[in-house]
Write a protein that holds these residues in place. Structure first.
Motif, PDB file in Angstrom:
ATOM      1  N   ALA A 137       0.842  -1.181   0.000  1.00  0.00           N
ATOM      2  CA  ALA A 137       0.000   0.000   0.000  1.00  0.00           C
ATOM      3  C   ALA A 137       0.886   1.242   0.000  1.00  0.00           C
ATOM      4  CB  ALA A 137      -0.920   0.002   1.215  1.00  0.00           C
ATOM      5  N   PRO A 138       0.376   2.381  -0.475  1.00  0.00           N
ATOM      6  CA  PRO A 138       1.177   3.605  -0.487  1.00  0.00           C
ATOM      7  C   PRO A 138       1.721   3.949   0.895  1.00  0.00           C
ATOM      8  CG  PRO A 138      -0.799   3.902  -1.792  1.00  0.00           C
ATOM      9  CD  PRO A 138      -0.952   2.581  -1.084  1.00  0.00           C
ATOM     10  N   GLY A 139       3.019   4.212   0.967  1.00  0.00           N
ATOM     11  CA  GLY A 139       3.645   4.572   2.220  1.00  0.00           C
ATOM     12  C   GLY A 139       3.930   3.421   3.155  1.00  0.00           C
ATOM     13  N   LYS A 140       3.676   2.199   2.729  1.00  0.00           N
ATOM     14  CA  LYS A 140       3.905   1.035   3.571  1.00  0.00           C
ATOM     15  C   LYS A 140       4.863   0.064   2.894  1.00  0.00           C
ATOM     16  CE  LYS A 140       0.630  -0.711   5.997  1.00  0.00           C
ATOM     17  NZ  LYS A 140      -0.603  -1.435   6.413  1.00  0.00           N
ATOM     18  N   GLN A 141       5.459  -0.801   3.705  1.00  0.00           N
ATOM     19  CA  GLN A 141       6.354  -1.820   3.178  1.00  0.00           C
ATOM     20  C   GLN A 141       5.565  -2.921   2.485  1.00  0.00           C
ATOM     21  OE1 GLN A 141       8.487  -2.852   6.878  1.00  0.00           O
ATOM     22  NE2 GLN A 141      10.332  -2.008   5.932  1.00  0.00           N
ATOM     23  N   ARG A 142       6.232  -3.573   1.543  1.00  0.00           N
ATOM     24  CA  ARG A 142       5.624  -4.730   0.923  1.00  0.00           C
ATOM     25  C   ARG A 142       5.522  -5.846   1.962  1.00  0.00           C
ATOM     26  NH1 ARG A 142       7.481  -6.567  -5.022  1.00  0.00           N
ATOM     27  NH2 ARG A 142       6.914  -4.361  -5.253  1.00  0.00           N
ATOM     28  N   GLU A 143       4.364  -6.474   2.041  1.00  0.00           N
ATOM     29  CA  GLU A 143       4.130  -7.492   3.044  1.00  0.00           C
ATOM     30  C   GLU A 143       3.632  -8.788   2.417  1.00  0.00           C
ATOM     31  OE1 GLU A 143       1.018  -6.568   5.812  1.00  0.00           O
ATOM     32  OE2 GLU A 143      -0.388  -5.924   4.249  1.00  0.00           O
ATOM     33  N   LEU A 144       3.910  -9.873   3.113  1.00  0.00           N
ATOM     34  CA  LEU A 144       3.445 -11.176   2.671  1.00  0.00           C
ATOM     35  C   LEU A 144       1.942 -11.291   2.854  1.00  0.00           C
ATOM     36  CD1 LEU A 144       3.959 -14.205   1.868  1.00  0.00           C
ATOM     37  CD2 LEU A 144       4.128 -14.637   4.330  1.00  0.00           C
ATOM     38  N   LEU A 191      -5.399 -16.248  -5.964  1.00  0.00           N
ATOM     39  CA  LEU A 191      -5.695 -15.771  -4.620  1.00  0.00           C
ATOM     40  C   LEU A 191      -7.164 -15.393  -4.573  1.00  0.00           C
ATOM     41  CD1 LEU A 191      -4.449 -15.014  -1.813  1.00  0.00           C
ATOM     42  CD2 LEU A 191      -4.327 -12.664  -2.681  1.00  0.00           C
ATOM     43  N   GLN A 192      -7.940 -16.161  -3.835  1.00  0.00           N
ATOM     44  CA  GLN A 192      -9.343 -15.849  -3.621  1.00  0.00           C
ATOM     45  C   GLN A 192      -9.452 -14.956  -2.395  1.00  0.00           C
ATOM     46  OE1 GLN A 192     -12.132 -16.706  -5.504  1.00  0.00           O
ATOM     47  NE2 GLN A 192     -13.171 -15.276  -4.127  1.00  0.00           N
ATOM     48  N   MET A 193     -10.003 -13.772  -2.565  1.00  0.00           N
ATOM     49  CA  MET A 193     -10.106 -12.791  -1.500  1.00  0.00           C
ATOM     50  C   MET A 193     -11.577 -12.555  -1.185  1.00  0.00           C
ATOM     51  SD  MET A 193      -7.149 -10.053  -2.616  1.00  0.00           S
ATOM     52  CE  MET A 193      -8.055  -9.536  -4.080  1.00  0.00           C
ATOM     53  N   ASN A 194     -11.974 -12.900   0.025  1.00  0.00           N
ATOM     54  CA  ASN A 194     -13.342 -12.715   0.478  1.00  0.00           C
ATOM     55  C   ASN A 194     -13.383 -11.748   1.648  1.00  0.00           C
ATOM     56  OD1 ASN A 194     -14.260 -14.695  -1.382  1.00  0.00           O
ATOM     57  ND2 ASN A 194     -13.902 -16.333   0.103  1.00  0.00           N
ATOM     58  N   SER A 195     -14.570 -11.237   1.924  1.00  0.00           N
ATOM     59  CA  SER A 195     -14.776 -10.316   3.044  1.00  0.00           C
ATOM     60  C   SER A 195     -13.762  -9.182   3.026  1.00  0.00           C
ATOM     61  CB  SER A 195     -14.715 -11.077   4.373  1.00  0.00           C
ATOM     62  OG  SER A 195     -15.690 -12.095   4.427  1.00  0.00           O
ATOM     63  N   LEU A 196     -13.595  -8.587   1.873  1.00  0.00           N
ATOM     64  CA  LEU A 196     -12.592  -7.545   1.710  1.00  0.00           C
ATOM     65  C   LEU A 196     -12.916  -6.315   2.549  1.00  0.00           C
ATOM     66  CD1 LEU A 196     -12.064  -7.971  -2.099  1.00  0.00           C
ATOM     67  CD2 LEU A 196     -10.232  -8.086  -0.398  1.00  0.00           C
ATOM     68  N   ILE A 197     -11.871  -5.695   3.058  1.00  0.00           N
ATOM     69  CA  ILE A 197     -11.977  -4.486   3.868  1.00  0.00           C
ATOM     70  C   ILE A 197     -11.092  -3.413   3.250  1.00  0.00           C
ATOM     71  CG2 ILE A 197     -12.567  -5.716   5.984  1.00  0.00           C
ATOM     72  CD1 ILE A 197      -9.676  -5.525   6.847  1.00  0.00           C
ATOM     73  N   PRO A 198     -11.343  -2.138   3.558  1.00  0.00           N
ATOM     74  CA  PRO A 198     -10.528  -1.078   2.957  1.00  0.00           C
ATOM     75  C   PRO A 198      -9.030  -1.242   3.199  1.00  0.00           C
ATOM     76  CG  PRO A 198     -12.496  -0.127   3.912  1.00  0.00           C
ATOM     77  CD  PRO A 198     -12.490  -1.577   4.305  1.00  0.00           C
ATOM     78  N   GLU A 199      -8.645  -1.842   4.308  1.00  0.00           N
ATOM     79  CA  GLU A 199      -7.233  -2.059   4.610  1.00  0.00           C
ATOM     80  C   GLU A 199      -6.558  -3.023   3.640  1.00  0.00           C
ATOM     81  OE1 GLU A 199      -9.126  -0.205   7.990  1.00  0.00           O
ATOM     82  OE2 GLU A 199      -9.664  -1.997   6.855  1.00  0.00           O
ATOM     83  N   ASP A 200      -7.346  -3.742   2.852  1.00  0.00           N
ATOM     84  CA  ASP A 200      -6.782  -4.628   1.840  1.00  0.00           C
ATOM     85  C   ASP A 200      -6.356  -3.876   0.582  1.00  0.00           C
ATOM     86  OD1 ASP A 200      -7.167  -7.021   3.345  1.00  0.00           O
ATOM     87  OD2 ASP A 200      -9.282  -7.046   2.736  1.00  0.00           O
ATOM     88  N   THR A 201      -6.683  -2.607   0.495  1.00  0.00           N
ATOM     89  CA  THR A 201      -6.327  -1.812  -0.676  1.00  0.00           C
ATOM     90  C   THR A 201      -4.816  -1.749  -0.830  1.00  0.00           C
ATOM     91  OG1 THR A 201      -8.329  -0.464  -0.560  1.00  0.00           O
ATOM     92  CG2 THR A 201      -6.444   0.468  -1.734  1.00  0.00           C
TER      93      THR A 201
END
Length: 120
Positions: free
Chosen positions: A40-47, A80-90
């Motif tokens: 995400a913008p301003g954040k490190q790449r994460e697993l 990657l199946q992504m369910n119950s998405l939240i804004p933090e997943d952007t």
């Protein structure tokens, strides 16, 4: 040359679902692991999640219970199946293939990313 390409990103409302895919344009042998990462913008790449050649899966704490990683070994594709998405997943989501090359060299192949945006 081997190239990875992600697809399936887009805009979705919170609570919705998306399915990301990653495919290699060339032939790849001796894949040790395949995974998804995000940044995400301003954040490190994460697993986000990864799966080994033995089929063992690992998930980041923030996506456990909501995302599912899967692979097709015969086709060398990753999903990657992504369910119950939240804004933090952007974030921009990247796939990675870890390959053991001749001579026991570890080679990481990365895709160029696909944007996932989750609205409130």
């Amino acid at each position: 040359q081997v190239q990875l390409a992600e697809s399936g990103g887009g805009l979705v409302q919170a609570g919705g679902s998306l399915r990301l895919s990653c495919a290699a344009s060339g032939r790849i042998f001796n894949i040790n692991a395949m995974g998804w990462y995000r940044q995400a913008p301003g954040k490190q790449r994460e697993l986000v999640a990864y799966v080994t050649n033995g089929g063992s899966t690992t998930y980041g704490d923030s996506v456990k219970g909501r995302f599912t990683i899967s692979r097709d070994s015969a086709k060398n594709t990753l999903a990657l199946q992504m369910n119950s998405l939240i804004p933090e997943d952007t974030a921009v989501y990247y796939c990675k293939f870890v390959v053991i090359a001749p001579g026991n060299y570890i080679v990481n192949y990365w895709g160029t990313g696909t944007q996932v945006t989750v609205s409130s």
